[in-house]
Design a protein around this motif. Sequence first.
Motif, PDB file in Angstrom:
ATOM      1  N   ARG B  14       0.832  -1.214   0.000  1.00  0.00           N
ATOM      2  CA  ARG B  14       0.000   0.000   0.000  1.00  0.00           C
ATOM      3  C   ARG B  14       0.862   1.258   0.000  1.00  0.00           C
ATOM      4  O   ARG B  14       0.493   2.274  -0.600  1.00  0.00           O
ATOM      5  CB  ARG B  14      -0.946  -0.014   1.205  1.00  0.00           C
ATOM      6  CG  ARG B  14      -2.034  -1.067   1.016  1.00  0.00           C
ATOM      7  CD  ARG B  14      -2.908  -1.269   2.227  1.00  0.00           C
ATOM      8  NE  ARG B  14      -3.844  -2.372   1.959  1.00  0.00           N
ATOM      9  CZ  ARG B  14      -4.604  -2.941   2.875  1.00  0.00           C
ATOM     10  NH1 ARG B  14      -4.560  -2.541   4.119  1.00  0.00           N
ATOM     11  NH2 ARG B  14      -5.411  -3.932   2.542  1.00  0.00           N
ATOM     12  N   ALA B  17       1.945   1.759  -3.536  1.00  0.00           N
ATOM     13  CA  ALA B  17       0.815   2.251  -4.342  1.00  0.00           C
ATOM     14  C   ALA B  17       0.554   3.727  -4.049  1.00  0.00           C
ATOM     15  O   ALA B  17       0.279   4.517  -4.954  1.00  0.00           O
ATOM     16  CB  ALA B  17      -0.433   1.421  -4.055  1.00  0.00           C
ATOM     17  N   THR B  18       0.644   4.102  -2.777  1.00  0.00           N
ATOM     18  CA  THR B  18       0.418   5.504  -2.395  1.00  0.00           C
ATOM     19  C   THR B  18       1.531   6.389  -2.945  1.00  0.00           C
ATOM     20  O   THR B  18       1.274   7.480  -3.464  1.00  0.00           O
ATOM     21  CB  THR B  18       0.344   5.632  -0.857  1.00  0.00           C
ATOM     22  OG1 THR B  18      -0.630   4.709  -0.378  1.00  0.00           O
ATOM     23  CG2 THR B  18      -0.049   7.031  -0.425  1.00  0.00           C
ATOM     24  N   TYR B  21       1.058   7.041  -6.549  1.00  0.00           N
ATOM     25  CA  TYR B  21      -0.022   8.005  -6.778  1.00  0.00           C
ATOM     26  C   TYR B  21       0.446   9.422  -6.470  1.00  0.00           C
ATOM     27  O   TYR B  21       0.045  10.377  -7.137  1.00  0.00           O
ATOM     28  CB  TYR B  21      -1.242   7.639  -5.934  1.00  0.00           C
ATOM     29  CG  TYR B  21      -2.490   8.381  -6.364  1.00  0.00           C
ATOM     30  CD1 TYR B  21      -3.013   8.194  -7.641  1.00  0.00           C
ATOM     31  CD2 TYR B  21      -3.131   9.265  -5.505  1.00  0.00           C
ATOM     32  CE1 TYR B  21      -4.143   8.871  -8.046  1.00  0.00           C
ATOM     33  CE2 TYR B  21      -4.269   9.943  -5.911  1.00  0.00           C
ATOM     34  CZ  TYR B  21      -4.774   9.742  -7.180  1.00  0.00           C
ATOM     35  OH  TYR B  21      -5.891  10.413  -7.585  1.00  0.00           O
ATOM     36  N   TYR B  26      -1.390   6.039 -11.536  1.00  0.00           N
ATOM     37  CA  TYR B  26      -2.441   5.242 -10.916  1.00  0.00           C
ATOM     38  C   TYR B  26      -1.833   3.948 -10.389  1.00  0.00           C
ATOM     39  O   TYR B  26      -0.804   3.481 -10.889  1.00  0.00           O
ATOM     40  CB  TYR B  26      -3.554   4.940 -11.910  1.00  0.00           C
ATOM     41  CG  TYR B  26      -4.514   6.091 -12.066  1.00  0.00           C
ATOM     42  CD1 TYR B  26      -5.527   6.292 -11.135  1.00  0.00           C
ATOM     43  CD2 TYR B  26      -4.400   6.984 -13.117  1.00  0.00           C
ATOM     44  CE1 TYR B  26      -6.409   7.358 -11.259  1.00  0.00           C
ATOM     45  CE2 TYR B  26      -5.277   8.053 -13.248  1.00  0.00           C
ATOM     46  CZ  TYR B  26      -6.279   8.234 -12.311  1.00  0.00           C
ATOM     47  OH  TYR B  26      -7.147   9.273 -12.421  1.00  0.00           O
ATOM     48  N   SER B  27      -2.464   3.387  -9.386  1.00  0.00           N
ATOM     49  CA  SER B  27      -1.883   2.203  -8.766  1.00  0.00           C
ATOM     50  C   SER B  27      -2.967   1.333  -8.159  1.00  0.00           C
ATOM     51  O   SER B  27      -4.120   1.743  -8.027  1.00  0.00           O
ATOM     52  CB  SER B  27      -0.896   2.632  -7.679  1.00  0.00           C
ATOM     53  OG  SER B  27      -1.547   3.515  -6.779  1.00  0.00           O
ATOM     54  N   GLN B  28      -2.562   0.139  -7.787  1.00  0.00           N
ATOM     55  CA  GLN B  28      -3.495  -0.835  -7.199  1.00  0.00           C
ATOM     56  C   GLN B  28      -2.646  -1.785  -6.358  1.00  0.00           C
ATOM     57  O   GLN B  28      -1.620  -2.268  -6.834  1.00  0.00           O
ATOM     58  CB  GLN B  28      -4.164  -1.589  -8.345  1.00  0.00           C
ATOM     59  CG  GLN B  28      -5.136  -2.665  -7.959  1.00  0.00           C
ATOM     60  CD  GLN B  28      -5.489  -3.535  -9.154  1.00  0.00           C
ATOM     61  OE1 GLN B  28      -4.617  -4.109  -9.793  1.00  0.00           O
ATOM     62  NE2 GLN B  28      -6.766  -3.637  -9.462  1.00  0.00           N
ATOM     63  N   ALA B  29      -3.033  -2.013  -5.109  1.00  0.00           N
ATOM     64  CA  ALA B  29      -2.296  -2.940  -4.236  1.00  0.00           C
ATOM     65  C   ALA B  29      -3.240  -4.023  -3.756  1.00  0.00           C
ATOM     66  O   ALA B  29      -4.161  -3.759  -2.994  1.00  0.00           O
ATOM     67  CB  ALA B  29      -1.701  -2.192  -3.050  1.00  0.00           C
ATOM     68  N   ILE B  30      -3.027  -5.255  -4.243  1.00  0.00           N
ATOM     69  CA  ILE B  30      -3.917  -6.372  -3.888  1.00  0.00           C
ATOM     70  C   ILE B  30      -3.208  -7.294  -2.898  1.00  0.00           C
ATOM     71  O   ILE B  30      -2.162  -7.828  -3.220  1.00  0.00           O
ATOM     72  CB  ILE B  30      -4.294  -7.218  -5.125  1.00  0.00           C
ATOM     73  CG1 ILE B  30      -4.792  -6.328  -6.265  1.00  0.00           C
ATOM     74  CG2 ILE B  30      -5.322  -8.279  -4.773  1.00  0.00           C
ATOM     75  CD1 ILE B  30      -5.178  -7.112  -7.511  1.00  0.00           C
ATOM     76  N   ARG B  52      -6.061   4.612 -14.874  1.00  0.00           N
ATOM     77  CA  ARG B  52      -6.665   3.848 -13.775  1.00  0.00           C
ATOM     78  C   ARG B  52      -6.593   2.345 -14.051  1.00  0.00           C
ATOM     79  O   ARG B  52      -6.969   1.905 -15.134  1.00  0.00           O
ATOM     80  CB  ARG B  52      -8.117   4.271 -13.570  1.00  0.00           C
ATOM     81  CG  ARG B  52      -8.772   3.610 -12.369  1.00  0.00           C
ATOM     82  CD  ARG B  52     -10.169   4.136 -12.127  1.00  0.00           C
ATOM     83  NE  ARG B  52     -10.194   5.429 -11.465  1.00  0.00           N
ATOM     84  CZ  ARG B  52     -10.001   5.602 -10.147  1.00  0.00           C
ATOM     85  NH1 ARG B  52      -9.776   4.576  -9.361  1.00  0.00           N
ATOM     86  NH2 ARG B  52     -10.032   6.803  -9.630  1.00  0.00           N
ATOM     87  N   ARG B  54      -7.802  -1.227 -14.047  1.00  0.00           N
ATOM     88  CA  ARG B  54      -9.130  -1.828 -13.889  1.00  0.00           C
ATOM     89  C   ARG B  54      -9.077  -3.349 -13.817  1.00  0.00           C
ATOM     90  O   ARG B  54      -9.931  -3.956 -13.189  1.00  0.00           O
ATOM     91  CB  ARG B  54     -10.054  -1.354 -15.010  1.00  0.00           C
ATOM     92  CG  ARG B  54     -10.264   0.163 -14.898  1.00  0.00           C
ATOM     93  CD  ARG B  54     -11.365   0.671 -15.731  1.00  0.00           C
ATOM     94  NE  ARG B  54     -12.682   0.403 -15.182  1.00  0.00           N
ATOM     95  CZ  ARG B  54     -13.763   1.048 -15.586  1.00  0.00           C
ATOM     96  NH1 ARG B  54     -13.694   1.978 -16.504  1.00  0.00           N
ATOM     97  NH2 ARG B  54     -14.940   0.745 -15.079  1.00  0.00           N
TER      98      ARG B  54
END
Lengths: 388, 269
Positions: B14, B17-18, B21, B26-30, B52, B54
């Motif tokens: 995270r 990802a932050t 940004y 754009y980012s995504q943390a799974i 973004r 998706r």
Amino acid sequence: MSYEVMVGNKATAVGCKLARIKVAAVFPITPQTTITEYLSEIHASGELPGFEFINAEGELSSQVIVQAAEAVGARSFTCTSGPGLLYMHHPMQETASKRLPLVMAVVHRGVKSMQPDHSDLMSQQWQGWLHIYVENAQEILDTTVMAYKIAEDKRIRLPVAVGYDGYVLSYTAEPVEIPAQEDVDAFLPPYKPMPSILPDQVDPKTFGAGWGEGDPMKPWQMHHEAALNGETVIKEVFAEWGKKFGRTYGNGMIEPYRVEGADCVITAMGTIAGTAMAAIDRLWTDGKKVGLVKIRSFLPFPRKDFQEIAKGVGAIGVFDRSCQPGMWGPVYHQMRSTLYDEEKKTPVIGFIGGLSGKEVRVEDMMKIGEKTLKVAEGGKPEAPIQWV
Amino acid sequence: MHGRGGQGAVTASRIIATAAYEEGKYSQAIPMYGTERRGAPLTAYVRIDKVRVRERELVHNPNYSLCFDPLIGLQQAVANDLKPGGKVLLNAPYAPEKSELAGDIEIATVDATSIALETLGRPITNTALLGAFSKATGVVSLESIEKAIKKYFPGRLGDMNIAAVRKSYEKVSPWVPAKNKVAPKIQVDLNVGGYGTLKDVSSWRVFYPEVNEEKCIGCKSCWIFCPEAALEWKANNKPAMIDRACKGCGVCANECPVKAIEMKRVAGA
């Protein structure tokens, strides 16, 4: 407006705060639990004046508590997952029958596994709620606020469930735009409880009481018509949101992606729709003209939209993330029933996947697109419904 | 990203990802959750893009693999399925030339456990690897990582973590091509999910309990509080570690009223 990289569950809590909810009654269950944690933090911080946070002793109670709160005019919220939703089954019917505009987040958790599929919310189709499925954290925040406006509309006056996949969305962190409170206030006026909108009540000040001498079927008809009104109201509310905040999700009922000029379309709901978009891009690169229709509102079903879309495509491939054993997927059945009376017969084939959290990959959605395209080109499907 | 429950791999995902940004991407943390518990191997995934993100399948062919745990970093699984020329950043107390990980990959190392112990006083290795990640990959700047850390850890805790980040930024090794090109046939599956004391969790330990039998008063506090039932009671009324069952959490040492148990760092961990 501000930004934050936040998980899906936090987006729900922030949406509730922006909607200035007065009461939240919740019982924690994975993967919903962190919503209750964020809400209790909001309560403890005092940043939302007049907000009551109630720890319920179970989902049956949490639903009944917010029902009572809504009945006396407090905008309320609850949330749950999988088995918790099943435990709420009985009072959910009451919330809808009393025509209370509650909003509930359903963080999908399967019924055969802790991992997500849509079997939890799909099992509540008869409870008289509106069901909206969302794909990403931004959409959760936006839809939570909009859900109140939809639920509280005079033409609807029904509870709305906002469903999204557990884990892969509830715990996934993404950048989210947080609209300014004053803009949300201008969009969503305070909730004013309405005197009873039901006819023939013994006493208009009571909720869910007897029906006097009237036709006992009348409340059912009114309930049904209100749910169907969703198709109009959802579109209006989403259009207004788009104008005000610059973010749109198709027309609110559906979000088409590269449907224009497509030979066939596939459908998907929730997070799978995001993955499907990546698949659609690859299919077009390969010269395969397959579009995607993300279904946002399952209840009411976007009948008019699909009747229109079906006129322009050779086949529709429906992806179901739940299975009613012995009856296949619910979206598949809705789609076929929607198109049954149409003059042009558009083949509808079904795909069932992602059950009990099985990962759905971009390649899986590409295969679904290719199989649907084959049918659009006049081929026979391997089977009317296939397991992915 | 590979780590263990308690090392902060999910938070690290995270923070990256932050930070991305913060830089306008754009980012995504799974995070990949199973039946999580402290010490269990886990994975988390980050995507960074100009638009973004998706799609939401897990990341199966990453550009980078980060490993927060020195023992997990010995397993080939952390280097499998990378894109050709992919890079593996290990928390390891040795030079990257010594790593046995195989493939068309490059390896860098930093001793994040030592950095974490020096700066935080605990072997929480997430931030102690993030500085190294910034320096070695350039994916996100040190400044953005520090900004992101302040959001997750306000106050003094943030300062301590930033100290860890800066130290690892300085200390990370250069990238070195893997000396082995072909992965071994027999590999350890990192997914030791599920409950049950029958599972062998000995590979989870960074620390192990050492009992000083002279100090021990035989009160059985350690035996009662051990969450994994990983202590056996010997005929001389003293406890002993069950090798297969102990995950090295240190609850026994913490509960011992006479401080007769000391947590010792496993060699190479």
